[in-house]
Design a protein around this motif. Sequence first.
Motif, PDB file in Angstrom:
ATOM      1  N   GLY A 193       0.826  -1.212   0.000  1.00 16.93           N
ATOM      2  CA  GLY A 193       0.000   0.000   0.000  1.00 16.93           C
ATOM      3  C   GLY A 193       0.860   1.261   0.000  1.00 16.93           C
ATOM      4  O   GLY A 193       2.011   1.255  -0.427  1.00 16.93           O
ATOM      5  N   ILE A 194       0.270   2.346   0.509  1.00 20.91           N
ATOM      6  CA  ILE A 194       0.984   3.634   0.527  1.00 20.91           C
ATOM      7  C   ILE A 194       2.065   3.581   1.611  1.00 20.91           C
ATOM      8  O   ILE A 194       1.761   3.258   2.759  1.00 20.91           O
ATOM      9  CB  ILE A 194       0.007   4.800   0.867  1.00 20.91           C
ATOM     10  N   LEU A 198       9.441   7.909   4.891  1.00 20.23           N
ATOM     11  CA  LEU A 198       9.804   8.960   3.949  1.00 20.23           C
ATOM     12  C   LEU A 198      10.449   8.443   2.660  1.00 20.23           C
ATOM     13  O   LEU A 198       9.986   8.771   1.552  1.00 20.23           O
ATOM     14  CB  LEU A 198      10.754   9.963   4.645  1.00 20.23           C
ATOM     15  N   VAL A 199      11.520   7.681   2.780  1.00 23.32           N
ATOM     16  CA  VAL A 199      12.285   7.349   1.567  1.00 23.32           C
ATOM     17  C   VAL A 199      11.481   6.477   0.592  1.00 23.32           C
ATOM     18  O   VAL A 199      11.448   6.777  -0.611  1.00 23.32           O
ATOM     19  CB  VAL A 199      13.668   6.754   1.933  1.00 23.32           C
ATOM     20  N   PRO A 200      10.771   5.438   1.051  1.00 25.52           N
ATOM     21  CA  PRO A 200       9.933   4.695   0.101  1.00 25.52           C
ATOM     22  C   PRO A 200       8.870   5.577  -0.553  1.00 25.52           C
ATOM     23  O   PRO A 200       8.543   5.397  -1.733  1.00 25.52           O
ATOM     24  CB  PRO A 200       9.279   3.601   0.956  1.00 25.52           C
ATOM     25  N   PHE A 201       8.353   6.538   0.197  1.00 27.01           N
ATOM     26  CA  PHE A 201       7.355   7.455  -0.367  1.00 27.01           C
ATOM     27  C   PHE A 201       7.989   8.309  -1.465  1.00 27.01           C
ATOM     28  O   PHE A 201       7.467   8.405  -2.595  1.00 27.01           O
ATOM     29  CB  PHE A 201       6.766   8.342   0.744  1.00 27.01           C
ATOM     30  N   ALA A 206       9.098   9.626  -7.239  1.00 33.54           N
ATOM     31  CA  ALA A 206      10.090   9.738  -8.329  1.00 33.54           C
ATOM     32  C   ALA A 206       9.751   8.803  -9.491  1.00 33.54           C
ATOM     33  O   ALA A 206       9.926   9.161 -10.657  1.00 33.54           O
ATOM     34  CB  ALA A 206      11.482   9.432  -7.787  1.00 33.54           C
ATOM     35  N   VAL A 207       9.221   7.625  -9.182  1.00 30.05           N
ATOM     36  CA  VAL A 207       8.923   6.647 -10.239  1.00 30.05           C
ATOM     37  C   VAL A 207       7.549   6.905 -10.876  1.00 30.05           C
ATOM     38  O   VAL A 207       7.174   6.249 -11.858  1.00 30.05           O
ATOM     39  CB  VAL A 207       9.071   5.200  -9.699  1.00 30.05           C
ATOM     40  N   GLY A 208       6.797   7.850 -10.308  1.00 35.75           N
ATOM     41  CA  GLY A 208       5.518   8.240 -10.909  1.00 35.75           C
ATOM     42  C   GLY A 208       4.310   7.509 -10.357  1.00 35.75           C
ATOM     43  O   GLY A 208       3.208   7.652 -10.882  1.00 35.75           O
ATOM     44  N   LYS A 209       4.480   6.714  -9.282  1.00 35.50           N
ATOM     45  CA  LYS A 209       3.331   5.995  -8.712  1.00 35.50           C
ATOM     46  C   LYS A 209       2.516   6.880  -7.779  1.00 35.50           C
ATOM     47  O   LYS A 209       1.333   6.651  -7.570  1.00 35.50           O
ATOM     48  CB  LYS A 209       3.806   4.767  -7.924  1.00 35.50           C
ATOM     49  N   LEU A 210       3.162   7.860  -7.172  1.00 36.89           N
ATOM     50  CA  LEU A 210       2.465   8.800  -6.288  1.00 36.89           C
ATOM     51  C   LEU A 210       2.745  10.206  -6.787  1.00 36.89           C
ATOM     52  O   LEU A 210       3.785  10.465  -7.404  1.00 36.89           O
ATOM     53  CB  LEU A 210       2.949   8.633  -4.836  1.00 36.89           C
ATOM     54  N   GLU A 211       1.808  11.100  -6.507  1.00 37.67           N
ATOM     55  CA  GLU A 211       1.876  12.433  -7.121  1.00 37.67           C
ATOM     56  C   GLU A 211       2.919  13.340  -6.473  1.00 37.67           C
ATOM     57  O   GLU A 211       3.750  13.939  -7.141  1.00 37.67           O
ATOM     58  CB  GLU A 211       0.482  13.056  -7.017  1.00 37.67           C
TER      59      GLU A 211
END
Length: 344
Positions: A193-194, A198-201, A206-211
């Motif tokens: 999930g989300i 911090l770093v995984p977020f 960066a990879v475009g999965k989260l805004e």
Amino acid sequence: MILLTGGAGYIGSHVSVALLDAGLDVIAVDNLSNSNNASLERVQSICGRSLAFCHADIRNEEAICNVLRDYEVTAVIHLAGLKAVGESNAEPMTYYENNVLGTMRLLSAMKRASVKTLVFSSSATVYGIPAYLPLDEKHPLGPTNPYGRTKFFIEEMLKDLCKSDPDWRVGILRYFNPVGAHESGLIGEDPVGIPNNLVPFVAQVAVGKLEKVRVCGNDYDTPDGTGIRDFIHVVDLASGHLCVLNHLKQPGALTVNLGTGIGHSVLEVIQTFEAVSGRSVPYEIGERRTGDVAACYADPTFAEKTLGWKSVRSLAQMCADHWRWQSKNPDGYRGAQYQTNKLK
Ligand code: NAD
Ligand code: WQD
């Protein structure tokens, strides 16, 4: 043979690599509640050696006892546990049962099998709100959430056990903020999930999965107003386990911080990640997160003096390795197939 509980998880997979690379034999036990044993397939590819895997829960004392005896285990590295602070506030009993009761059952199985050498994954969260910085091992303990209290209670239990029986040798490792991934990009953190951390977020933005990243407060008493943490490369952290295992020659409990001693702010992490990935990481400033402290970083000198261990990897390397893992595996191990048949 070393038994690694929670071996399929983020830190467990990196500790497996460190142990196999050092020529040790490993049996990983995991109930796969927060992991995929594809990680262990990849560990085998990295090391060119096999390890054994047992799909079991640490609360199953009989199963653990059988593993200890069947594989002639000499020491246990105990990483299995639930680790989400927010979830522990909502479901404290699940955390006490899994982490505290699970450890009690594991210790009971170890006693029955006469295996009395243990390395335990604790956390800097046991210090609670810092009274001074950097945090040395003598800093008073005061965890502020149920997750942290499970670590605190287990630490106390282990110290009592060592006092009662001089055959026990226990390493208690207080991790600061583990991040990064193996340099191969084959194993890394795979949050469900989300991400909470911090770093995984940042990596998923960066990879475009989260805004965008929500920076949790910029009004702390720190140079740029954002929180400061001691991020430590997971490969450095993993090598600390090997060092402590080699130093558990004396009876008793040895408590050691595993951190770098250097604090980096949230904004520094975002900027470093952008620089190494070449991707933009948009962010917005949000409210402070409940329970967060302004700054938290280790005094790592005791680890260097007693174990001869210190971290060597920079924040840029942590971000670069995390990015390699994230960009090669945008869906984590979910893109990979379960291949338990290839594990012994
Ligand atoms: P993780 O969730 O990736 O790994 C933990 C593993 O334990 C998972 O594979 C999970 O399936 C397994 N597990 C959980 N309960 C189990 C049970 N009852 N029986 C068998 N297996 C079980 O987490 P991680 O980041 O690799 O953390 C490993 C350890 O380090 C945990 O104990 C955690 O509390 C501790 N720790 C982690 C951090 C961090 O930020 N990652 C910081 C400090 C301490
Ligand atoms: C780091 C900084 C946040 C997310 C946690 C556990 C701790 C240990 C390690 C297990 C803070 C900020 C975060 C986001 C943000 N785990 N942040 N936006 O809280 O230091 O430690 O993981 O033992 O017990 O509490 O790590 O990565 O969550 O936060 O601004 O989306 O990043 O406010 O300043 P934390 P974290």
